[in-house]
Design a protein around this motif. Structure first.
Motif, PDB file in Angstrom:
ATOM      1  N   LYS A  47     -63.025  46.650  15.596  1.00 12.41           N
ATOM      2  CA  LYS A  47     -63.817  45.535  15.090  1.00 12.41           C
ATOM      3  C   LYS A  47     -63.170  45.009  13.809  1.00 12.41           C
ATOM      4  O   LYS A  47     -62.380  45.701  13.172  1.00 12.41           O
ATOM      5  CB  LYS A  47     -65.246  45.993  14.765  1.00 12.41           C
ATOM      6  CG  LYS A  47     -65.874  46.854  15.849  1.00 12.41           C
ATOM      7  CD  LYS A  47     -67.315  47.173  15.566  1.00 12.41           C
ATOM      8  CE  LYS A  47     -67.527  48.052  14.339  1.00 12.41           C
ATOM      9  NZ  LYS A  47     -66.822  49.356  14.412  1.00 12.41           N
ATOM     10  N   ALA A  48     -63.531  43.787  13.454  1.00 11.63           N
ATOM     11  CA  ALA A  48     -63.050  43.234  12.190  1.00 11.63           C
ATOM     12  C   ALA A  48     -64.199  42.527  11.501  1.00 11.63           C
ATOM     13  O   ALA A  48     -65.114  42.020  12.150  1.00 11.63           O
ATOM     14  CB  ALA A  48     -61.908  42.269  12.420  1.00 11.63           C
ATOM     15  N   THR A  49     -64.146  42.532  10.184  1.00 12.94           N
ATOM     16  CA  THR A  49     -65.128  41.788   9.406  1.00 12.94           C
ATOM     17  C   THR A  49     -64.449  41.177   8.196  1.00 12.94           C
ATOM     18  O   THR A  49     -63.456  41.718   7.688  1.00 12.94           O
ATOM     19  CB  THR A  49     -66.288  42.708   8.953  1.00 12.94           C
ATOM     20  OG1 THR A  49     -67.274  41.919   8.290  1.00 12.94           O
ATOM     21  CG2 THR A  49     -65.808  43.799   8.010  1.00 12.94           C
ATOM     22  N   THR A  50     -64.970  40.059   7.743  1.00 13.83           N
ATOM     23  CA  THR A  50     -64.567  39.551   6.439  1.00 13.83           C
ATOM     24  C   THR A  50     -65.477  40.227   5.408  1.00 13.83           C
ATOM     25  O   THR A  50     -66.402  40.952   5.766  1.00 13.83           O
ATOM     26  CB  THR A  50     -64.751  38.022   6.328  1.00 13.83           C
ATOM     27  OG1 THR A  50     -66.143  37.734   6.236  1.00 13.83           O
ATOM     28  CG2 THR A  50     -64.140  37.307   7.522  1.00 13.83           C
ATOM     29  N   THR A  51     -65.186  39.982   4.135  1.00 12.52           N
ATOM     30  CA  THR A  51     -66.114  40.442   3.099  1.00 12.52           C
ATOM     31  C   THR A  51     -66.733  39.237   2.398  1.00 12.52           C
ATOM     32  O   THR A  51     -67.025  39.285   1.203  1.00 12.52           O
ATOM     33  CB  THR A  51     -65.424  41.383   2.098  1.00 12.52           C
ATOM     34  OG1 THR A  51     -64.306  40.710   1.523  1.00 12.52           O
ATOM     35  CG2 THR A  51     -64.955  42.658   2.774  1.00 12.52           C
ATOM     36  N   GLU A  52     -66.891  38.159   3.184  1.00  8.06           N
ATOM     37  CA  GLU A  52     -67.562  36.945   2.672  1.00  8.06           C
ATOM     38  C   GLU A  52     -66.883  36.423   1.414  1.00  8.06           C
ATOM     39  O   GLU A  52     -67.559  35.938   0.487  1.00  8.06           O
ATOM     40  CB  GLU A  52     -69.047  37.230   2.399  1.00  8.06           C
ATOM     41  CG  GLU A  52     -69.830  37.677   3.628  1.00  8.06           C
ATOM     42  CD  GLU A  52     -70.222  36.498   4.520  1.00  8.06           C
ATOM     43  OE1 GLU A  52     -70.244  35.360   4.020  1.00  8.06           O
ATOM     44  OE2 GLU A  52     -70.476  36.724   5.705  1.00  8.06           O
ATOM     45  N   GLY A  53     -65.574  36.561   1.357  1.00  4.41           N
ATOM     46  CA  GLY A  53     -64.836  36.049   0.206  1.00  4.41           C
ATOM     47  C   GLY A  53     -64.905  36.928  -1.026  1.00  4.41           C
ATOM     48  O   GLY A  53     -64.328  36.609  -2.061  1.00  4.41           O
ATOM     49  N   LEU A  54     -65.593  38.054  -0.928  1.00  5.14           N
ATOM     50  CA  LEU A  54     -65.794  38.919  -2.096  1.00  5.14           C
ATOM     51  C   LEU A  54     -64.721  40.017  -2.164  1.00  5.14           C
ATOM     52  O   LEU A  54     -64.235  40.493  -1.140  1.00  5.14           O
ATOM     53  CB  LEU A  54     -67.171  39.577  -2.030  1.00  5.14           C
ATOM     54  CG  LEU A  54     -68.362  38.615  -2.042  1.00  5.14           C
ATOM     55  CD1 LEU A  54     -69.650  39.361  -1.719  1.00  5.14           C
ATOM     56  CD2 LEU A  54     -68.466  37.921  -3.389  1.00  5.14           C
TER      57      LEU A  54
END
Ligand code: MG
Length: 163
Positions: free
Chosen positions: A133-140
């Motif tokens: 899986k992959a996720t961003t960190t919402e720009g944080l």
């Protein structure tokens, strides 16, 4: 002697322009790549540490030190193959793998099947027992600023009794 163990692995690498981005043995098209002594495949490094952790066999830095010139630019596939040999020597077999990669971009979904295929070939697990899986960190944070990439891996391993 039989039973189950879980293991957890975590890894981070810096991102830099002009370097390749290797994830799970797949070269992902990206303007930023992962910096490190080996090919800096953060996904495989986290997985190696999860497997070693489950079997209580140390960690990747201990077995493949980045101070050793022998491992310069080494494809991380070699680390995973070696770790698999180590845990098999102790009669452990992986049951399932779950990995999360944290990065802002690019999307890795188009490459997920290739990554799972590589991990399946090396670990001997069926593809349906491997989750990537992959996720961003919402720009944080460092991932959000595209300064680095991180990966988390959890594995279950099984040791069958001698009959
Ligand atoms: Mg690493």
């Amino acid at each position: 002697m039989s039973g189950f163990r879980i293991g957890f692995g975590f890894d981070v690498h810096r991102l830099e322009k002009g370097l390749p981005l290797w994830l799970g043995g797949v070269k992902i098209p990206s303007d930023l790549g992962s910096a490190g002594h080996s090919d800096a495949d953060v996904l495989i490094h986290a997985l190696c540490d999860a497997l070693l952790g489950a079997a209580a066999l140390g960690d990747i830095g201990q077995h493949f030190p980045d101070s050793d010139p022998a491992f310069k630019d080494t494809p991380s596939r070699y680390f995973l193959e070696t770790v698999m040999g180590m845990i098999k020597n102790e009669r452990w077999t992986p049951v399932n793998i779950d990995i999360t990669v944290c990065l802002e971009e690019p999307r890795i979904a188009p490459f997920r099947d290739d990554v799972i295929g590589n991990l399946s070939a090396i670990t001997g697990l069926n593809a349906d027992a491997i989750s990537v899986k992959a996720t961003t960190t919402e720009g944080l944070g460092f991932a959000g600023r595209r300064e680095g990439i991180s990966a988390y891996a959890v594995v279950l391993i099984r040791r069958d009794g001698i009959t």
